[in-house]
Design a protein around this motif. Structure first.
Motif, PDB file in Angstrom:
ATOM      1  N   GLY A   2       0.807  -1.206   0.000  1.00 18.92           N
ATOM      2  CA  GLY A   2       0.000   0.000   0.000  1.00 18.92           C
ATOM      3  C   GLY A   2       0.844   1.262   0.000  1.00 18.92           C
ATOM      4  N   LEU A   3       0.225   2.337  -0.428  1.00 21.64           N
ATOM      5  CA  LEU A   3       0.893   3.627  -0.477  1.00 21.64           C
ATOM      6  C   LEU A   3       1.262   4.111   0.929  1.00 21.64           C
ATOM      7  CD1 LEU A   3       1.766   5.629  -2.597  1.00 21.64           C
ATOM      8  CD2 LEU A   3      -0.418   6.772  -2.349  1.00 21.64           C
ATOM      9  N   LEU A   4       0.410   3.811   1.907  1.00 17.52           N
ATOM     10  CA  LEU A   4       0.688   4.207   3.285  1.00 17.52           C
ATOM     11  C   LEU A   4       1.899   3.458   3.839  1.00 17.52           C
ATOM     12  CD1 LEU A   4      -0.403   6.069   5.473  1.00 17.52           C
ATOM     13  CD2 LEU A   4      -1.806   4.197   6.271  1.00 17.52           C
ATOM     14  N   MET A   5       1.994   2.167   3.522  1.00 20.17           N
ATOM     15  CA  MET A   5       3.152   1.391   3.974  1.00 20.17           C
ATOM     16  C   MET A   5       4.429   1.901   3.311  1.00 20.17           C
ATOM     17  SD  MET A   5       4.099  -0.826   6.004  1.00 20.17           S
ATOM     18  CE  MET A   5       5.606  -1.676   6.305  1.00 20.17           C
ATOM     19  N   LEU A   6       4.335   2.306   2.061  1.00 17.64           N
ATOM     20  CA  LEU A   6       5.478   2.885   1.376  1.00 17.64           C
ATOM     21  C   LEU A   6       5.917   4.178   2.062  1.00 17.64           C
ATOM     22  CD1 LEU A   6       7.435   2.852  -1.049  1.00 17.64           C
ATOM     23  CD2 LEU A   6       5.711   4.169  -2.287  1.00 17.64           C
ATOM     24  N   PHE A   7       4.944   5.012   2.463  1.00 16.49           N
ATOM     25  CA  PHE A   7       5.263   6.246   3.178  1.00 16.49           C
ATOM     26  C   PHE A   7       6.000   5.948   4.478  1.00 16.49           C
ATOM     27  CE2 PHE A   7       3.990   9.111   6.609  1.00 16.49           C
ATOM     28  CZ  PHE A   7       4.609  10.280   6.182  1.00 16.49           C
ATOM     29  N   GLY A   9       7.629   3.267   5.318  1.00 15.31           N
ATOM     30  CA  GLY A   9       8.936   2.680   5.021  1.00 15.31           C
ATOM     31  C   GLY A   9       9.955   3.723   4.625  1.00 15.31           C
ATOM     32  N   LEU A  10       9.550   4.655   3.774  1.00 17.34           N
ATOM     33  CA  LEU A  10      10.466   5.714   3.353  1.00 17.34           C
ATOM     34  C   LEU A  10      10.797   6.648   4.515  1.00 17.34           C
ATOM     35  CD1 LEU A  10       9.088   6.595  -0.189  1.00 17.34           C
ATOM     36  CD2 LEU A  10      11.184   5.357   0.387  1.00 17.34           C
ATOM     37  N   PHE A  11       9.798   6.964   5.348  1.00 19.23           N
ATOM     38  CA  PHE A  11      10.083   7.831   6.488  1.00 19.23           C
ATOM     39  C   PHE A  11      10.958   7.119   7.509  1.00 19.23           C
ATOM     40  CE2 PHE A  11       9.622  10.603  10.058  1.00 19.23           C
ATOM     41  CZ  PHE A  11       9.639  11.853   9.442  1.00 19.23           C
ATOM     42  N   PHE A  12      10.805   5.807   7.630  1.00 22.79           N
ATOM     43  CA  PHE A  12      11.681   5.051   8.523  1.00 22.79           C
ATOM     44  C   PHE A  12      13.130   5.165   8.064  1.00 22.79           C
ATOM     45  CE2 PHE A  12      13.881   0.917   9.024  1.00 22.79           C
ATOM     46  CZ  PHE A  12      14.154   1.013  10.368  1.00 22.79           C
ATOM     47  N   MET A  13      13.335   5.094   6.753  1.00 19.27           N
ATOM     48  CA  MET A  13      14.698   5.140   6.226  1.00 19.27           C
ATOM     49  C   MET A  13      15.279   6.548   6.209  1.00 19.27           C
ATOM     50  SD  MET A  13      14.658   2.313   3.205  1.00 19.27           S
ATOM     51  CE  MET A  13      13.167   2.841   2.407  1.00 19.27           C
ATOM     52  N   GLY A  14      14.477   7.557   5.898  1.00 16.13           N
ATOM     53  CA  GLY A  14      15.020   8.899   5.767  1.00 16.13           C
ATOM     54  C   GLY A  14      14.528   9.898   6.783  1.00 16.13           C
ATOM     55  N   GLY A  15      13.630   9.482   7.653  1.00 16.82           N
ATOM     56  CA  GLY A  15      13.061  10.404   8.629  1.00 16.82           C
ATOM     57  C   GLY A  15      14.060  10.908   9.644  1.00 16.82           C
ATOM     58  N   TRP A  16      15.080  10.112   9.906  1.00 21.23           N
ATOM     59  CA  TRP A  16      16.099  10.561  10.859  1.00 21.23           C
ATOM     60  C   TRP A  16      16.786  11.815  10.334  1.00 21.23           C
ATOM     61  CZ3 TRP A  16      20.957  10.846   8.932  1.00 21.23           C
ATOM     62  CH2 TRP A  16      21.205  10.114   7.773  1.00 21.23           C
ATOM     63  N   ALA A  17      16.963  11.936   9.018  1.00 20.05           N
ATOM     64  CA  ALA A  17      17.598  13.125   8.447  1.00 20.05           C
ATOM     65  C   ALA A  17      16.723  14.359   8.659  1.00 20.05           C
ATOM     66  CB  ALA A  17      17.869  12.916   6.961  1.00 20.05           C
ATOM     67  N   ALA A  18      15.421  14.210   8.472  1.00 23.78           N
ATOM     68  CA  ALA A  18      14.509  15.331   8.714  1.00 23.78           C
ATOM     69  C   ALA A  18      14.508  15.708  10.191  1.00 23.78           C
ATOM     70  CB  ALA A  18      13.104  14.967   8.257  1.00 23.78           C
ATOM     71  N   ALA A  19      14.553  14.707  11.080  1.00 25.80           N
ATOM     72  CA  ALA A  19      14.583  14.980  12.521  1.00 25.80           C
ATOM     73  C   ALA A  19      15.885  15.669  12.916  1.00 25.80           C
ATOM     74  CB  ALA A  19      14.397  13.692  13.304  1.00 25.80           C
ATOM     75  N   VAL A  20      17.007  15.267  12.324  1.00 23.90           N
ATOM     76  CA  VAL A  20      18.289  15.922  12.625  1.00 23.90           C
ATOM     77  C   VAL A  20      18.269  17.364  12.136  1.00 23.90           C
ATOM     78  CG1 VAL A  20      20.749  15.922  12.037  1.00 23.90           C
ATOM     79  CG2 VAL A  20      19.648  13.808  12.752  1.00 23.90           C
ATOM     80  N   ALA A  21      17.710  17.601  10.949  1.00 21.70           N
ATOM     81  CA  ALA A  21      17.606  18.967  10.441  1.00 21.70           C
ATOM     82  C   ALA A  21      16.728  19.816  11.354  1.00 21.70           C
ATOM     83  CB  ALA A  21      17.053  18.960   9.020  1.00 21.70           C
ATOM     84  N   ALA A  22      15.622  19.252  11.836  1.00 17.90           N
ATOM     85  CA  ALA A  22      14.754  19.990  12.757  1.00 17.90           C
ATOM     86  C   ALA A  22      15.451  20.241  14.084  1.00 17.90           C
ATOM     87  CB  ALA A  22      13.448  19.228  12.979  1.00 17.90           C
ATOM     88  N   LEU A  23      16.270  19.288  14.538  1.00 16.73           N
ATOM     89  CA  LEU A  23      17.036  19.481  15.776  1.00 16.73           C
ATOM     90  C   LEU A  23      18.032  20.619  15.618  1.00 16.73           C
ATOM     91  CD1 LEU A  23      17.813  18.560  18.626  1.00 16.73           C
ATOM     92  CD2 LEU A  23      19.410  16.964  17.568  1.00 16.73           C
ATOM     93  N   VAL A  24      18.721  20.667  14.495  1.00 18.29           N
ATOM     94  CA  VAL A  24      19.666  21.757  14.245  1.00 18.29           C
ATOM     95  C   VAL A  24      18.931  23.091  14.224  1.00 18.29           C
ATOM     96  CG1 VAL A  24      21.201  22.749  12.487  1.00 18.29           C
ATOM     97  CG2 VAL A  24      21.382  20.331  13.078  1.00 18.29           C
ATOM     98  N   HIS A  25      17.759  23.125  13.584  1.00 20.70           N
ATOM     99  CA  HIS A  25      16.974  24.354  13.554  1.00 20.70           C
ATOM    100  C   HIS A  25      16.534  24.769  14.964  1.00 20.70           C
ATOM    101  CE1 HIS A  25      14.318  27.448  12.083  1.00 20.70           C
ATOM    102  NE2 HIS A  25      13.326  26.907  12.757  1.00 20.70           N
ATOM    103  N   ALA A  26      16.124  23.805  15.787  1.00 22.32           N
ATOM    104  CA  ALA A  26      15.702  24.126  17.159  1.00 22.32           C
ATOM    105  C   ALA A  26      16.872  24.636  17.988  1.00 22.32           C
ATOM    106  CB  ALA A  26      15.081  22.894  17.808  1.00 22.32           C
ATOM    107  N   VAL A  27      18.050  24.042  17.806  1.00 24.88           N
ATOM    108  CA  VAL A  27      19.230  24.510  18.538  1.00 24.88           C
ATOM    109  C   VAL A  27      19.595  25.925  18.101  1.00 24.88           C
ATOM    110  CG1 VAL A  27      21.704  24.127  18.841  1.00 24.88           C
ATOM    111  CG2 VAL A  27      20.116  22.224  19.075  1.00 24.88           C
TER     112      VAL A  27
END
Length: 155
Positions: A2-7, A9-27
């Motif tokens: 399903g499209l939701l499972m793909l979402f 899965g992709l966020f599992f693989m690349g979501g850490w990068a978005a979270a790190v970018a948000a952490l840098v912005h918060a700092v």
């Protein structure tokens, strides 16, 4: 798949990068507001405590975005690992039963999400980050309810 499972899965693989970018912005937001006032100087003491200054509000928004991205990553981790033979939802496909020790996985994930939600909510309230507290109280308990509603091979 399903499209939701793909979402997820992709966020599992690349979501850490978005979270790190948000952490840098918060700092960076914290560094920018550090020399400024954190509490209003005029008005009733309760209003001064409850209503943050504009600089502190920008920090709160940055922390709320960071918390949302980390919450989404945690939910993605739970779904991706659970789709490997524990959950039998239609949108995940049919992975087959591969993990016979997964009987407590769903309950453990729901408990972990609830615990994380209340601890992070409490910390956000103590730090007067009202938007972040609202995000934590809305996202993780709803995600825990959603994951708890999945059919498993063991129920």
């Amino acid at each position: 798949m399903g499209l939701l499972m793909l979402f997820f899965g992709l966020f599992f693989m690349g979501g850490w990068a978005a979270a790190v970018a948000a952490l840098v912005h918060a700092v960076l937001a914290l560094v920018r507001i550090w020399p400024r006032d954190w509490v209003r100087r005029r008005g009733h003491p309760a209003v001064r405590l409850m209503a943050p200054t504009p600089a502190y509000l920008r920090l709160d928004v940055a922390l709320a975005v960071l918390a949302f991205l980390i919450d989404l990553w945690l939910v993605s981790v739970a779904i991706v690992f659970g789709s490997d033979g524990i959950f039998t939802e239609d949108w995940m496909g049919y992975p087959g039963m591969t993990d016979p020790s997964g009987q407590g996985y769903q309950a453990g994930v729901v408990s972990a999400l609830h615990t994380t939600a209340w601890w992070t909510f409490g910390i956000a309230v103590l730090c007067r980050c009202w938007i972040t507290a609202g995000v934590q109280v809305c996202v993780l308990p709803l995600a825990a309810w959603w994951i708890g509603s999945f059919d498993t091979y063991y129920t």
